[in-house]
Design a protein around this motif. Structure first.
Motif, PDB file in Angstrom:
ATOM      1  N   THR A 112      -8.030   5.249   9.873  1.00 25.19           N
ATOM      2  CA  THR A 112      -6.602   5.533  10.006  1.00 25.19           C
ATOM      3  C   THR A 112      -5.839   4.464   9.260  1.00 25.19           C
ATOM      4  O   THR A 112      -6.069   3.272   9.471  1.00 25.19           O
ATOM      5  CB  THR A 112      -6.171   5.541  11.484  1.00 25.19           C
ATOM      6  N   ILE A 113      -4.924   4.899   8.383  1.00 26.93           N
ATOM      7  CA  ILE A 113      -4.011   3.996   7.687  1.00 26.93           C
ATOM      8  C   ILE A 113      -2.640   4.262   8.267  1.00 26.93           C
ATOM      9  O   ILE A 113      -2.091   5.349   8.113  1.00 26.93           O
ATOM     10  CB  ILE A 113      -4.019   4.241   6.164  1.00 26.93           C
ATOM     11  N   GLY A 114      -2.097   3.296   8.993  1.00 25.25           N
ATOM     12  CA  GLY A 114      -0.799   3.447   9.649  1.00 25.25           C
ATOM     13  C   GLY A 114      -0.966   3.820  11.101  1.00 25.25           C
ATOM     14  O   GLY A 114      -1.941   3.464  11.755  1.00 25.25           O
ATOM     15  N   GLY A 115       0.016   4.538  11.620  1.00 19.44           N
ATOM     16  CA  GLY A 115      -0.003   4.966  13.013  1.00 19.44           C
ATOM     17  C   GLY A 115       1.323   5.577  13.395  1.00 19.44           C
ATOM     18  O   GLY A 115       2.258   5.639  12.599  1.00 19.44           O
ATOM     19  N   SER A 116       1.427   6.004  14.629  1.00 14.95           N
ATOM     20  CA  SER A 116       2.633   6.696  15.086  1.00 14.95           C
ATOM     21  C   SER A 116       3.756   5.743  15.504  1.00 14.95           C
ATOM     22  O   SER A 116       4.903   6.162  15.630  1.00 14.95           O
ATOM     23  CB  SER A 116       2.289   7.632  16.243  1.00 14.95           C
ATOM     24  N   LEU A 117       3.454   4.477  15.703  1.00 18.15           N
ATOM     25  CA  LEU A 117       4.472   3.504  16.108  1.00 18.15           C
ATOM     26  C   LEU A 117       4.956   2.696  14.906  1.00 18.15           C
ATOM     27  O   LEU A 117       4.174   2.416  13.995  1.00 18.15           O
ATOM     28  CB  LEU A 117       3.894   2.552  17.159  1.00 18.15           C
ATOM     29  N   PRO A 118       6.231   2.283  14.880  1.00 19.37           N
ATOM     30  CA  PRO A 118       6.738   1.503  13.744  1.00 19.37           C
ATOM     31  C   PRO A 118       5.933   0.245  13.437  1.00 19.37           C
ATOM     32  O   PRO A 118       5.738  -0.102  12.273  1.00 19.37           O
ATOM     33  CB  PRO A 118       8.170   1.149  14.156  1.00 19.37           C
ATOM     34  N   GLU A 119       5.414  -0.426  14.449  1.00 16.25           N
ATOM     35  CA  GLU A 119       4.639  -1.646  14.206  1.00 16.25           C
ATOM     36  C   GLU A 119       3.256  -1.359  13.599  1.00 16.25           C
ATOM     37  O   GLU A 119       2.583  -2.275  13.140  1.00 16.25           O
ATOM     38  CB  GLU A 119       4.499  -2.484  15.477  1.00 16.25           C
ATOM     39  N   GLN A 120       2.857  -0.112  13.565  1.00 15.24           N
ATOM     40  CA  GLN A 120       1.587   0.269  12.927  1.00 15.24           C
ATOM     41  C   GLN A 120       1.784   0.687  11.470  1.00 15.24           C
ATOM     42  O   GLN A 120       0.823   0.927  10.760  1.00 15.24           O
ATOM     43  CB  GLN A 120       0.940   1.416  13.712  1.00 15.24           C
ATOM     44  N   ARG A 121       3.019   0.776  11.037  1.00 12.41           N
ATOM     45  CA  ARG A 121       3.373   1.216   9.690  1.00 12.41           C
ATOM     46  C   ARG A 121       2.912   0.210   8.643  1.00 12.41           C
ATOM     47  O   ARG A 121       2.968  -0.992   8.839  1.00 12.41           O
ATOM     48  CB  ARG A 121       4.894   1.367   9.610  1.00 12.41           C
ATOM     49  N   ASN A 122       2.456   0.707   7.505  1.00 10.66           N
ATOM     50  CA  ASN A 122       2.173  -0.115   6.337  1.00 10.66           C
ATOM     51  C   ASN A 122       3.235   0.147   5.281  1.00 10.66           C
ATOM     52  O   ASN A 122       3.728   1.268   5.149  1.00 10.66           O
ATOM     53  CB  ASN A 122       0.801   0.242   5.753  1.00 10.66           C
ATOM     54  N   ILE A 123       3.593  -0.880   4.549  1.00 14.16           N
ATOM     55  CA  ILE A 123       4.450  -0.740   3.382  1.00 14.16           C
ATOM     56  C   ILE A 123       3.502  -0.807   2.184  1.00 14.16           C
ATOM     57  O   ILE A 123       2.908  -1.851   1.917  1.00 14.16           O
ATOM     58  CB  ILE A 123       5.499  -1.874   3.306  1.00 14.16           C
ATOM     59  N   ILE A 124       3.351   0.302   1.490  1.00 18.45           N
ATOM     60  CA  ILE A 124       2.384   0.403   0.394  1.00 18.45           C
ATOM     61  C   ILE A 124       3.174   0.682  -0.871  1.00 18.45           C
ATOM     62  O   ILE A 124       3.540   1.824  -1.155  1.00 18.45           O
ATOM     63  CB  ILE A 124       1.337   1.490   0.692  1.00 18.45           C
ATOM     64  N   SER A 125       3.478  -0.380  -1.603  1.00 19.35           N
ATOM     65  CA  SER A 125       4.412  -0.272  -2.708  1.00 19.35           C
ATOM     66  C   SER A 125       4.077  -1.250  -3.821  1.00 19.35           C
ATOM     67  O   SER A 125       3.431  -2.276  -3.588  1.00 19.35           O
ATOM     68  CB  SER A 125       5.835  -0.560  -2.225  1.00 19.35           C
ATOM     69  N   GLY A 126       4.543  -0.929  -5.035  1.00 18.64           N
ATOM     70  CA  GLY A 126       4.434  -1.841  -6.159  1.00 18.64           C
ATOM     71  C   GLY A 126       3.062  -1.889  -6.803  1.00 18.64           C
ATOM     72  O   GLY A 126       2.747  -2.852  -7.513  1.00 18.64           O
ATOM     73  N   ASN A 127       2.246  -0.871  -6.615  1.00 18.65           N
ATOM     74  CA  ASN A 127       0.902  -0.846  -7.203  1.00 18.65           C
ATOM     75  C   ASN A 127       0.921  -0.188  -8.581  1.00 18.65           C
ATOM     76  O   ASN A 127       1.658   0.766  -8.813  1.00 18.65           O
ATOM     77  CB  ASN A 127      -0.065  -0.110  -6.277  1.00 18.65           C
ATOM     78  N   ILE A 128       0.073  -0.664  -9.471  1.00 23.07           N
ATOM     79  CA  ILE A 128       0.054  -0.159 -10.840  1.00 23.07           C
ATOM     80  C   ILE A 128      -0.528   1.262 -10.934  1.00 23.07           C
ATOM     81  O   ILE A 128      -0.188   2.018 -11.824  1.00 23.07           O
ATOM     82  CB  ILE A 128      -0.676  -1.136 -11.779  1.00 23.07           C
ATOM     83  N   PHE A 129      -1.397   1.623  -9.997  1.00 24.17           N
ATOM     84  CA  PHE A 129      -1.942   2.978  -9.937  1.00 24.17           C
ATOM     85  C   PHE A 129      -1.518   3.615  -8.623  1.00 24.17           C
ATOM     86  O   PHE A 129      -0.358   3.528  -8.255  1.00 24.17           O
ATOM     87  CB  PHE A 129      -3.469   2.963 -10.112  1.00 24.17           C
ATOM     88  N   GLU A 130      -2.422   4.251  -7.886  1.00 27.27           N
ATOM     89  CA  GLU A 130      -2.082   4.860  -6.607  1.00 27.27           C
ATOM     90  C   GLU A 130      -1.814   3.793  -5.551  1.00 27.27           C
ATOM     91  O   GLU A 130      -2.493   2.772  -5.519  1.00 27.27           O
ATOM     92  CB  GLU A 130      -3.235   5.750  -6.109  1.00 27.27           C
ATOM     93  N   GLY A 131      -0.878   4.090  -4.677  1.00 25.36           N
ATOM     94  CA  GLY A 131      -0.694   3.225  -3.517  1.00 25.36           C
ATOM     95  C   GLY A 131      -1.894   3.319  -2.595  1.00 25.36           C
ATOM     96  O   GLY A 131      -2.387   2.324  -2.084  1.00 25.36           O
ATOM     97  N   ILE A 132      -2.367   4.552  -2.375  1.00 22.98           N
ATOM     98  CA  ILE A 132      -3.584   4.810  -1.605  1.00 22.98           C
ATOM     99  C   ILE A 132      -4.444   5.749  -2.437  1.00 22.98           C
ATOM    100  O   ILE A 132      -3.959   6.768  -2.924  1.00 22.98           O
ATOM    101  CB  ILE A 132      -3.271   5.464  -0.245  1.00 22.98           C
ATOM    102  N   GLU A 133      -5.715   5.438  -2.566  1.00 23.97           N
ATOM    103  CA  GLU A 133      -6.681   6.290  -3.265  1.00 23.97           C
ATOM    104  C   GLU A 133      -7.767   6.697  -2.275  1.00 23.97           C
ATOM    105  O   GLU A 133      -8.402   5.835  -1.652  1.00 23.97           O
ATOM    106  CB  GLU A 133      -7.312   5.541  -4.435  1.00 23.97           C
ATOM    107  N   VAL A 134      -7.954   7.995  -2.113  1.00 24.12           N
ATOM    108  CA  VAL A 134      -9.009   8.537  -1.266  1.00 24.12           C
ATOM    109  C   VAL A 134      -9.971   9.257  -2.204  1.00 24.12           C
ATOM    110  O   VAL A 134      -9.589  10.229  -2.844  1.00 24.12           O
ATOM    111  CB  VAL A 134      -8.436   9.504  -0.202  1.00 24.12           C
ATOM    112  N   ALA A 135     -11.210   8.762  -2.290  1.00 25.94           N
ATOM    113  CA  ALA A 135     -12.112   9.298  -3.306  1.00 25.94           C
ATOM    114  C   ALA A 135     -13.534   9.473  -2.803  1.00 25.94           C
ATOM    115  O   ALA A 135     -13.984   8.748  -1.921  1.00 25.94           O
ATOM    116  CB  ALA A 135     -12.109   8.372  -4.522  1.00 25.94           C
ATOM    117  N   ASP A 136     -14.194  10.414  -3.391  1.00 22.81           N
ATOM    118  CA  ASP A 136     -15.619  10.713  -3.269  1.00 22.81           C
ATOM    119  C   ASP A 136     -15.910  11.769  -2.212  1.00 22.81           C
ATOM    120  O   ASP A 136     -15.216  11.902  -1.209  1.00 22.81           O
ATOM    121  CB  ASP A 136     -16.471   9.466  -3.028  1.00 22.81           C
ATOM    122  N   ILE A 137     -16.973  12.478  -2.453  1.00 25.89           N
ATOM    123  CA  ILE A 137     -17.351  13.643  -1.653  1.00 25.89           C
ATOM    124  C   ILE A 137     -17.635  13.302  -0.184  1.00 25.89           C
ATOM    125  O   ILE A 137     -17.450  14.114   0.698  1.00 25.89           O
ATOM    126  CB  ILE A 137     -18.532  14.397  -2.303  1.00 25.89           C
TER     127      ILE A 137
END
Length: 88
Positions: free
Chosen positions: A4-29
């Motif tokens: 799990t990346i993040g969550g339902s509560l504000p304190e579980q939130r991630n700030i995912i910003s300023g990346n040269i490619f994807e902020g989050i990459e989910v890959a592979d079978i």
């Protein structure tokens, strides 16, 4: 698998910003059953100013059964969510 990346509560939130490619990459079978929820992707901590990634979230090479919900995805340079190569 089963991350799990993040969550339902504000304190579980991630700030995912300023990346040269994807902020989050989910890959592979074998990448399955992950949840991305409640994050700010491509913005600052307030969610009102852009701090762009190239793409917000990218899926590649057949990941499956992943869930994206309740994220603020904005301000990215190209695409908010992109599905490559038979991703679902």
């Amino acid at each position: 698998k089963h991350n799990t990346i993040g969550g339902s509560l504000p304190e579980q939130r991630n700030i995912i910003s300023g990346n040269i490619f994807e902020g989050i990459e989910v890959a592979d079978i074998t990448t399955m059953y992950n949840t991305i929820t409640g994050n700010y992707i491509g913005t600052d901590i307030t969610g009102t100013s852009a701090l762009p990634n190239y793409n917000g979230i990218g899926f590649a090479t057949r990941p499956s059964q992943n869930t994206i919900s309740n994220n603020l995805i904005s301000g990215n340079n190209n695409i908010g969510i992109v599905l490559y190569e038979y991703s679902d």
